[in-house]
Write a protein that holds these residues in place. Structure first.
Motif, short mmCIF file in Angstrom:
data_model
loop_
_atom_site.label_atom_id
_atom_site.label_comp_id
_atom_site.label_asym_id
_atom_site.label_seq_id
_atom_site.Cartn_x
_atom_site.Cartn_y
_atom_site.Cartn_z
N ASN A 1 0.86 -1.18 0.00
CA ASN A 1 0.00 0.00 0.00
C ASN A 1 0.89 1.23 0.00
O ASN A 1 1.76 1.38 0.86
CB ASN A 1 -0.89 -0.02 1.25
N ASN A 2 0.69 2.12 -0.94
CA ASN A 2 1.49 3.35 -0.99
C ASN A 2 0.80 4.53 -0.33
O ASN A 2 1.33 5.63 -0.33
CB ASN A 2 1.83 3.69 -2.45
N ALA A 3 -0.41 4.33 0.20
CA ALA A 3 -1.11 5.41 0.88
C ALA A 3 -0.37 5.73 2.18
O ALA A 3 0.06 4.83 2.90
CB ALA A 3 -2.56 5.02 1.16
N PRO A 4 -0.20 6.99 2.49
CA PRO A 4 0.59 7.38 3.66
C PRO A 4 -0.13 7.17 4.99
O PRO A 4 -1.35 7.04 5.05
CB PRO A 4 0.84 8.87 3.43
N LEU A 5 0.68 7.17 6.03
CA LEU A 5 0.19 7.23 7.39
C LEU A 5 -0.03 8.70 7.71
O LEU A 5 0.91 9.50 7.62
CB LEU A 5 1.23 6.63 8.35
N LEU A 6 -1.25 9.07 8.04
CA LEU A 6 -1.57 10.46 8.37
C LEU A 6 -1.51 10.63 9.89
O LEU A 6 -2.23 9.95 10.62
CB LEU A 6 -2.96 10.82 7.85
N ILE A 7 -0.62 11.50 10.34
CA ILE A 7 -0.44 11.77 11.76
C ILE A 7 -1.06 13.13 12.03
O ILE A 7 -0.54 14.16 11.59
CB ILE A 7 1.05 11.72 12.14
N ILE A 8 -2.18 13.11 12.73
CA ILE A 8 -2.96 14.33 13.01
C ILE A 8 -2.74 14.71 14.46
O ILE A 8 -2.91 13.87 15.35
CB ILE A 8 -4.46 14.07 12.74
N TRP A 9 -2.40 15.99 14.68
CA TRP A 9 -2.10 16.39 16.05
C TRP A 9 -2.71 17.75 16.39
O TRP A 9 -2.96 18.57 15.54
CB TRP A 9 -0.59 16.44 16.28
N HIS A 10 -2.91 17.90 17.69
CA HIS A 10 -3.22 19.20 18.27
C HIS A 10 -2.49 19.26 19.60
O HIS A 10 -2.40 18.26 20.32
CB HIS A 10 -4.72 19.40 18.51
N SER A 11 -1.95 20.43 19.92
CA SER A 11 -1.20 20.58 21.16
C SER A 11 -1.32 22.00 21.67
O SER A 11 -1.33 22.95 20.89
CB SER A 11 0.28 20.25 20.90
N ARG A 12 -1.42 22.16 22.97
CA ARG A 12 -1.42 23.48 23.61
C ARG A 12 -0.08 23.75 24.31
O ARG A 12 0.34 24.89 24.39
CB ARG A 12 -2.54 23.58 24.64
N THR A 13 0.53 22.71 24.83
CA THR A 13 1.73 22.91 25.64
C THR A 13 2.95 22.18 25.08
O THR A 13 3.96 22.06 25.76
CB THR A 13 1.48 22.44 27.08
N GLY A 14 2.84 21.66 23.87
CA GLY A 14 3.98 21.06 23.20
C GLY A 14 4.11 19.56 23.31
O GLY A 14 4.82 18.95 22.50
N ALA A 15 3.45 18.92 24.25
CA ALA A 15 3.63 17.48 24.44
C ALA A 15 3.09 16.68 23.25
O ALA A 15 3.80 15.85 22.68
CB ALA A 15 2.96 17.02 25.73
N SER A 16 1.84 16.91 22.88
CA SER A 16 1.25 16.15 21.77
C SER A 16 1.99 16.45 20.47
O SER A 16 2.20 15.55 19.65
CB SER A 16 -0.23 16.48 21.61
#
Length: 162
Positions: A3-18
């Motif tokens: 499979n050539n479809a990418p891994l989508l890494i979705i993030w949100h962070s307020r203090t930098g950890a995520s």
């Protein structure tokens, strides 16, 4: 089957950890990964991905509002079109992270996604207003776990394991 479809890494962070953990996962995924802030994700991004890592903080016993808004804005546009795709999650928690994890899993169940890794909940033990708002320093071993998760999911997608 590859499979050539990418891994989508979705993030949100307020203090930098995520954000730090998501970036480590993207580093592990290498060229097989795409890193996007939650507020920038479109239904086309979700449809073009082969799998997902969702990384966000727990705020007031729920996932962060920006991550929830990403799901709200795209839920119906991709419903019925991404079933069976693999996902994993990374939660930056001040205490237990379970509320955010449950909420995320319920949404993933609605999309009929398949969890392929145990939930990664990182407890920063932030309990006072000052501790909660402070920029977080993510331990090296946690960043390595995040990197390994991205690498494993990306390789699994490329090899057709999922």
């Amino acid at each position: 089957m590859e499979n050539n479809a990418p891994l989508l890494i979705i993030w949100h962070s307020r203090t930098g950890a995520s954000e730090a953990m998501a970036k480590a996962a993207a580093n592990g995924a290498g060229e097989g990964g795409v890193l996007l802030r939650a507020q920038d994700v479109t239904s086309a991004d979700l449809l073009s991905a082969g799998g997902y890592i969702f990384a966000c903080p727990e705020n007031l016993a729920a996932m962060s509002g920006a991550m929830k808004e990403m799901f709200d804005a795209n839920f119906y546009d991709v419903l019925g079109q991404i079933e069976g795709r693999p996902y994993a999650s990374i939660i930056a928690a001040g205490s237990d992270g379970e509320g955010a994890q449950r909420q995320l899993d319920r949404i993933a169940t609605g999309w009929r996604l398949k969890r392929v890794a145990d939930p990664m909940i990182v407890n920063f033990s932030a309990q006072t207003p000052q501790e909660i708002a402070a920029v977080k320093q993510v331990p090296k071993e946690v960043l390595e776990q995040s990197r390994a998760l991205g690498e494993a999911m990306s390789e699994g997608l490329q090899l057709g394991v999922f």
